[in-house]
Motif scaffolding. Structure first.
Motif, mmCIF file in Angstrom:
data_model
loop_
_atom_site.group_PDB
_atom_site.id
_atom_site.type_symbol
_atom_site.label_atom_id
_atom_site.label_comp_id
_atom_site.label_asym_id
_atom_site.label_seq_id
_atom_site.Cartn_x
_atom_site.Cartn_y
_atom_site.Cartn_z
ATOM 1 N N LEU A 27 -24.157 17.274 -16.338
ATOM 2 C CA LEU A 27 -23.722 18.536 -15.749
ATOM 3 C C LEU A 27 -24.294 18.727 -14.351
ATOM 4 C CD1 LEU A 27 -23.999 20.917 -18.828
ATOM 5 C CD2 LEU A 27 -21.911 20.282 -17.621
ATOM 6 N N ALA A 28 -25.551 18.361 -14.150
ATOM 7 C CA ALA A 28 -26.167 18.486 -12.828
ATOM 8 C C ALA A 28 -25.490 17.565 -11.821
ATOM 9 C CB ALA A 28 -27.660 18.186 -12.914
ATOM 10 N N VAL A 29 -25.158 16.358 -12.232
ATOM 11 C CA VAL A 29 -24.490 15.412 -11.328
ATOM 12 C C VAL A 29 -23.069 15.882 -11.011
ATOM 13 C CG1 VAL A 29 -23.620 13.045 -11.161
ATOM 14 C CG2 VAL A 29 -25.932 13.459 -11.978
ATOM 15 N N VAL A 30 -22.351 16.395 -12.000
ATOM 16 C CA VAL A 30 -21.005 16.926 -11.759
ATOM 17 C C VAL A 30 -21.069 18.101 -10.791
ATOM 18 C CG1 VAL A 30 -19.095 18.174 -12.852
ATOM 19 C CG2 VAL A 30 -19.983 16.106 -13.901
ATOM 20 N N THR A 31 -22.072 18.944 -10.930
ATOM 21 C CA THR A 31 -22.232 20.087 -10.040
ATOM 22 C C THR A 31 -22.441 19.640 -8.600
ATOM 23 O OG1 THR A 31 -23.162 21.418 -11.817
ATOM 24 C CG2 THR A 31 -23.633 22.127 -9.581
ATOM 25 N N ILE A 32 -23.318 18.693 -8.378
ATOM 26 C CA ILE A 32 -23.602 18.255 -7.011
ATOM 27 C C ILE A 32 -22.409 17.510 -6.420
ATOM 28 C CG2 ILE A 32 -24.764 16.080 -7.568
ATOM 29 C CD1 ILE A 32 -25.951 18.439 -4.869
ATOM 30 N N VAL A 33 -21.701 16.732 -7.225
ATOM 31 C CA VAL A 33 -20.527 16.011 -6.720
ATOM 32 C C VAL A 33 -19.414 16.989 -6.344
ATOM 33 C CG1 VAL A 33 -18.674 14.429 -7.406
ATOM 34 C CG2 VAL A 33 -21.039 13.832 -7.865
ATOM 35 N N CYS A 34 -19.147 17.959 -7.201
ATOM 36 C CA CYS A 34 -18.123 18.967 -6.878
ATOM 37 C C CYS A 34 -18.529 19.779 -5.660
ATOM 38 C CB CYS A 34 -17.894 19.895 -8.068
ATOM 39 S SG CYS A 34 -16.984 19.150 -9.414
ATOM 40 N N GLY A 35 -19.793 20.137 -5.572
ATOM 41 C CA GLY A 35 -20.266 20.909 -4.434
ATOM 42 C C GLY A 35 -20.138 20.163 -3.125
ATOM 43 N N LEU A 36 -20.545 18.904 -3.109
ATOM 44 C CA LEU A 36 -20.429 18.109 -1.884
ATOM 45 C C LEU A 36 -18.975 17.848 -1.522
ATOM 46 C CD1 LEU A 36 -23.384 15.601 -2.335
ATOM 47 C CD2 LEU A 36 -23.269 17.617 -0.861
ATOM 48 N N THR A 37 -18.128 17.632 -2.529
ATOM 49 C CA THR A 37 -16.702 17.438 -2.281
ATOM 50 C C THR A 37 -16.093 18.691 -1.664
ATOM 51 O OG1 THR A 37 -16.532 15.903 -4.133
ATOM 52 C CG2 THR A 37 -14.488 16.888 -3.349
ATOM 53 N N ALA A 38 -16.417 19.840 -2.217
ATOM 54 C CA ALA A 38 -15.889 21.102 -1.689
ATOM 55 C C ALA A 38 -16.392 21.358 -0.278
ATOM 56 C CB ALA A 38 -16.280 22.253 -2.603
ATOM 57 N N PHE A 39 -17.664 21.096 -0.041
ATOM 58 C CA PHE A 39 -18.252 21.340 1.272
ATOM 59 C C PHE A 39 -17.613 20.459 2.339
ATOM 60 C CE2 PHE A 39 -21.527 20.844 4.530
ATOM 61 C CZ PHE A 39 -21.797 22.168 4.813
ATOM 62 N N VAL A 40 -17.446 19.185 2.037
ATOM 63 C CA VAL A 40 -16.851 18.255 3.009
ATOM 64 C C VAL A 40 -15.370 18.560 3.203
ATOM 65 C CG1 VAL A 40 -16.262 15.826 3.385
ATOM 66 C CG2 VAL A 40 -18.548 16.441 2.617
ATOM 67 N N ALA A 41 -14.656 18.837 2.110
ATOM 68 C CA ALA A 41 -13.219 19.110 2.209
ATOM 69 C C ALA A 41 -12.933 20.384 2.985
ATOM 70 C CB ALA A 41 -12.598 19.194 0.820
ATOM 71 N N ALA A 42 -13.863 21.315 2.999
ATOM 72 C CA ALA A 42 -13.658 22.564 3.728
ATOM 73 C C ALA A 42 -13.586 22.335 5.233
ATOM 74 C CB ALA A 42 -14.781 23.546 3.411
#
Length: 100
Positions: A27-42
């Motif tokens: 869950l922690a790894v999924v959170t950081i991956v989704c967060g970094l993906t969202a941040f970069v995609a923005a």
């Protein structure tokens, strides 16, 4: 005297208590991956859809992951992921939202 012994190597681990927590780690790894993906995609032109959805998924997953986390490294990773998800989803919504 304060240095680790010669036979002990540095290990990066989310299990600082010595026990395995596979669900919490995932869950922690999924959170950081989704967060970094969202941040970069923005910041990518036209990436507002990916940023919005990945940020929403990362934010929700991160909140649950923070609730069930067992160790301090997991909590630290969760907080970074939650903040990145929030910034990504906020910028994604500001630039166009969830739909193309």
């Amino acid at each position: 005297m304060l240095q680790p012994s010669e036979n002990q190597r540095f290990r990066l681990s989310l299990n600082s208590d010595g026990r395995a927590h596979p669900v919490e780690n995932a869950l922690a790894v999924v959170t950081i991956v989704c967060g970094l993906t969202a941040f970069v995609a923005a910041f990518v032109p036209g990436g507002h859809v990916v940023a919005s959805w990945a940020g929403t998924l990362g934010f929700g997953t991160g909140l649950y992951s923070q609730y069930v986390s067992a160790t301090t490294p997991q909590r630290a990773l969760n907080i970074v992921g939650i903040v990145a998800s929030f910034v990504g989803v906020a910028l994604g919504i500001a630039r166009g939202g969830f739909l193309p």
